[in-house]
Design a protein around this motif. Structure first.
Motif, PDB file in Angstrom:
ATOM      1  N   ALA A  71       8.189  29.812  -0.546  1.00  0.00           N
ATOM      2  CA  ALA A  71       8.774  28.753  -0.837  1.00  0.00           C
ATOM      3  C   ALA A  71      10.172  28.502  -1.146  1.00  0.00           C
ATOM      4  CB  ALA A  71       7.806  28.219  -1.987  1.00  0.00           C
ATOM      5  N   SER A 423       7.745  25.564   2.010  1.00  0.00           N
ATOM      6  CA  SER A 423       6.313  25.624   1.416  1.00  0.00           C
ATOM      7  C   SER A 423       6.164  27.207   1.230  1.00  0.00           C
ATOM      8  CB  SER A 423       5.291  25.066   2.379  1.00  0.00           C
ATOM      9  OG  SER A 423       5.451  25.884   3.489  1.00  0.00           O
ATOM     10  N   GLU A 427      -0.056  26.818   2.410  1.00  0.00           N
ATOM     11  CA  GLU A 427       0.432  25.096   2.236  1.00  0.00           C
ATOM     12  C   GLU A 427       0.613  24.750   3.526  1.00  0.00           C
ATOM     13  OE1 GLU A 427       2.219  25.655  -2.289  1.00  0.00           O
ATOM     14  OE2 GLU A 427       3.587  24.630  -0.669  1.00  0.00           O
ATOM     15  N   VAL A 429       2.676  21.492   4.955  1.00  0.00           N
ATOM     16  CA  VAL A 429       3.703  20.396   4.832  1.00  0.00           C
ATOM     17  C   VAL A 429       4.203  19.759   6.179  1.00  0.00           C
ATOM     18  CG1 VAL A 429       5.915  19.896   3.867  1.00  0.00           C
ATOM     19  CG2 VAL A 429       4.498  21.813   2.752  1.00  0.00           C
TER      20      VAL A 429
END
Length: 493
Positions: A71, A423, A427, A429
């Motif tokens: 991230a 991300s 995750e 996105v």
């Protein structure tokens, strides 16, 4: 400089005594016509298992690892990838000067190979064993270990690239050595480029998958580097090098050799184009083709033609000159990259076809610059009476690694400008349409544009060569003439 090391016309060829090709150590000498032991050729080529792997894997997945697993924002991730590799601009010439100094004083380059072999593999493994951090902290960890790994790689690579010009003065024998090197390079790129993403994605883009991948790739690095170090213990030495006193003197030597300057510039821009494309392949697979695992067949399509078409590029270089063959490879790369940009609007088969054509061009782009580099180093020695191979290759590898670092950084800039959303592991996105368009253009049209710039520098290199500034006898007319008459003493050197 000891005049006995300066290039000069070879004496009459004498029958070689049994076992003469097998030197007792790195201090043995070999004349222009001496053949290298097969074990030396193959063993030297083993080093490309490491250079090909380290040149491929970070450029292929490190940026994606930062943005889609840790991230890290795209701009920060780009800096974390770029700054450690930019350090090579400083460290590579220094390693080259140290290796030249060691060789000029009667030492060997092999201790440098061993030092790199013992330090790079563990540092590479640690690169992907990041603590459970995200954002800037994770980027800082990766940047520090990438910097250390890049330093260890420079210690190995700079002397390694220099060795063919010193093991033999025979251009045919040098071509055989480079052939093994490029062959193992293709194996390394295919193996690491297909294996590393597969291992990283095996657990669903989790940190554990990347840790496993880091360890496996580290083993591959160690095998290639230690293999090259051990196998070259019987490599003869046709000529010893000397060093420039400072970085300023090294840069002055480059300015003095217009052909090398143009060739290095061409290689740098072409490497940047390849670096941008490599950085984008994983994003192209995930967001354009819709499957992170598609990167493995994409990369296989790109690298599979390498071994098949390499002899064809080599033949074209022998018949029409390496510069002509390089121009053909660059135009093919440019056209294939433009074709790749049409994938979202046509069919997935277009993308795979375009990548396969990129692979055909990539085979030439790996072999031909090395061929021209070896010719240029030999010509510089003939023109100046000095052996400065590691000085030039230190700057060459620094430019290459800087370009390969700029590739991910430039692609990260495209991601940032188009609004890409980073991300964490696991995750999902949704990316805005402009970010998806940026991924496609950054993987295809941007490398095509850079390749056009490289073609302009290639024309400059050809002008310098044809003017007799550096590389005599490599233009198409000279090569055709050489096929009609025996080689001169100068050409044989």
């Amino acid at each position: 400089m000891d005049q006995t090391t300066a290039p000069g016309p070879p004496g009459p060829r004498r029958p070689r005594a049994p076992g003469a090709a097998r030197g007792a150590g790195s201090g043995d000498t070999a004349g222009a016509g001496s053949g290298l032991p097969r074990t030396v050729r193959i063993g030297y080529g083993l080093g490309s298992l490491a250079t090909g792997t380290f040149g491929t894997v970070p450029g292929l997945i490190l940026l994606y690892y930062l943005t889609d697993v840790l991230a890290v924002p795209a701009v920060v991730a780009g800096a974390a990838v770029f700054v450690p590799k930019a350090w090579d601009v400083v460290i590579n010439p220094l390693v080259g000067a140290a290796a030249d100094r060691s060789r000029a004083q009667g030492g060997s380059r092999r201790p440098f190979l061993l030092a790199g072999a013992l330090t790079l593999p563990p540092l590479f493994a640690l690169l992907f064993v990041a603590p459970p951090w995200h954002g800037v902290g994770a980027a800082a960890y990766v940047a520090v270990f990438f910097l250390l790994a890049a330093t260890a790689y420079a210690v190995f690579q700079v002397p390694y690239v220099t060795m063919p010009a010193e093991m033999t003065e025979d251009p045919v024998e040098r071509g055989r050595v480079l052939g093994w090197r490029v062959g193992f390079l293709g194996v390394a790129i295919l193996l690491s480029g297909a294996l590393a993403p597969a291992l990283a994605h095996a657990g669903g883009d989790t940190p554990a998958g990347y840790r496993t991948m880091g360890v496996v790739v580290a083993v591959l690095l160690a095998a290639g580097m230690l293999g090259a170090w051990r196998a070259t213990r019987h490599a003869p030495v046709a000529a010893r090098g000397e060093t420039e006193a400072s970085l300023r003197a090294q840069l002055a030597a480059v300015r003095d050799d217009g052909a090398f300057a143009a060739l290095a510039g061409m290689w740098t821009i072409q490497a940047l184009a390849v670096g941008v494309m490599l950085a984008g392949v994983q994003y192209f697979a995930t967001y354009t083709l819709g499957s992170p695992s598609a990167v493995t067949p994409l990369f296989a399509c790109m690298i599979a033609p390498l071994a098949l078409v390499m002899p064809l590029w080599n033949r074209l270089a022998r018949t029409h000159g390496a510069a002509h063959a390089q121009r053909c490879a660059s135009w093919l790369f440019t056209g294939a990259a433009v074709l790749l940009s049409g994938t979202p609007y046509t069919h997935v088969a277009v993308g795979y076809t375009a990548v396969a054509l990129v692979g055909v061009a990539y085979a030439g782009l790996q072999l031909l610059p090395l061929t021209m580099l070896a010719q240029t180093l030999s010509a510089d020695a003939s023109r100046t009476g000095r052996r400065r191979a590691a000085t030039f290759t230190g700057l060459w590898t620094a430019a290459e690694t800087l370009a390969m670092a700029l590739g991910p950084a430039l692609f990260a800039l495209v991601l940032a400008v188009t609004g890409f959303r980073s991300s964490g592991a696991g995750e999902e996105v949704a990316q805005p349409p402009v970010a998806r368009a940026g991924i496609t253009a950054g993987t295809s049209l941007l490398p095509a544009l850079l390749s056009l710039v490289a073609l302009r520098l290639l024309r400059r290199y050809r002008r310098e060569s044809e003017a007799g500034a550096a590389v005599p006898g490599t233009g198409p007319d000279a090569l055709r003439a050489r096929r009609r008459r025996p080689c001169t003493e100068t050409e044989r050197n």
